[in-house]
Design a protein around this motif. Structure first.
Motif, PDB file in Angstrom:
ATOM      1  N   CYS A  20       0.835  -1.214   0.000  1.00 16.01           N
ATOM      2  CA  CYS A  20       0.000   0.000   0.000  1.00 16.01           C
ATOM      3  C   CYS A  20       0.862   1.254   0.000  1.00 16.01           C
ATOM      4  O   CYS A  20       0.557   2.230  -0.702  1.00 16.01           O
ATOM      5  CB  CYS A  20      -0.936   0.012   1.203  1.00 16.01           C
ATOM      6  SG  CYS A  20      -2.299  -1.155   1.087  1.00 16.01           S
ATOM      7  N   GLN A  21       1.926   1.229   0.770  1.00 13.28           N
ATOM      8  CA  GLN A  21       2.821   2.384   0.855  1.00 13.28           C
ATOM      9  C   GLN A  21       3.367   2.748  -0.524  1.00 13.28           C
ATOM     10  O   GLN A  21       3.454   3.915  -0.871  1.00 13.28           O
ATOM     11  CB  GLN A  21       3.965   2.067   1.821  1.00 13.28           C
ATOM     12  CG  GLN A  21       4.899   3.208   2.070  1.00 13.28           C
ATOM     13  CD  GLN A  21       5.977   2.834   3.081  1.00 13.28           C
ATOM     14  OE1 GLN A  21       5.911   1.811   3.753  1.00 13.28           O
ATOM     15  NE2 GLN A  21       6.980   3.670   3.183  1.00 13.28           N
ATOM     16  N   ASP A  57       0.252   3.535  -3.299  1.00 13.27           N
ATOM     17  CA  ASP A  57      -0.370   4.839  -3.042  1.00 13.27           C
ATOM     18  C   ASP A  57       0.400   5.998  -3.668  1.00 13.27           C
ATOM     19  O   ASP A  57      -0.156   7.094  -3.824  1.00 13.27           O
ATOM     20  CB  ASP A  57      -0.528   5.087  -1.537  1.00 13.27           C
ATOM     21  CG  ASP A  57      -1.668   4.283  -0.928  1.00 13.27           C
ATOM     22  OD1 ASP A  57      -2.510   3.741  -1.682  1.00 13.27           O
ATOM     23  OD2 ASP A  57      -1.721   4.192   0.317  1.00 13.27           O
TER      24      ASP A  57
END
Length: 166
Positions: free
Chosen positions: A56-57, A60
């Motif tokens: 996700c980091q 995103d």
């Protein structure tokens, strides 16, 4: 198959057999790959959470998931495999890999592409995201296992030795 079974993150591209400490395919640590079948569901969930947070980091930075249900429906329609243990951001690399060099409408999949994606093909984005996720996983491994330090004094001494000060 048991309803509560936690599936493996393995994607069949294991680099730990060649000596990597972090698998380039699933990004698990070598000891996690080896011991996965002996892990409890809680231990497996911990690994999945770490993989999801790192993915996700990175994702995103490239995409905003505007409609997770649409993304899942389109991946199903395209018959693309995605891990339900991951957040919707974790499904994005599978879409990119499948698209290859073919440009696609990200909006159709419930995604909004962010500016760094403008000049990149889906495959280039996939490669970039994979490389960044692997680098984060490797850094996490190095911090937690390769260079464990329990006291600030040990860290200070180790840094001084590396710089030739003592």
């Amino acid at each position: 198959m048991a309803a509560n079974r936690i599936h493996t993150p393995c994607i069949g591209v294991c680099s730990t057999v060649f000596g990597d400490t972090v698998c380039r395919g699933c990004r698990r640590f070598s000891h996690e790959v080896v011991h996965w079948n002996g892990y409890t569901n809680e231990q497996k969930s911990i690994v999945w959470r770490r993989l999801d947070v790192l993915l996700c980091q990175v994702v995103d930075n490239y995409f905003l998931v505007t409609d997770a249900k649409r993304l899942a429906a389109e991946l199903d329609f395209q018959n693309l495999r995605y891990q339900t243990q991951l957040s919707p951001q974790g499904w994005v690399p599978e879409l990119l890999k499948a698209a290859g060099s073919k440009l696609i409408s990200y909006e159709h999949f419930g995604l909004r592409a962010l500016p760094p994606t403008d000049t990149m093909t889906p495959r280039q984005l996939y490669d970039q995201i994979s490389a960044e996720c692997h680098a984060l996983s490797q850094a996490h491994y190095d911090r937690a296992y390769a260079r464990p330090v329990t006291l600030v004094a040990e860290l200070t001494e180790q840094a001084a030795r590396e710089k030739g000060l003592i």
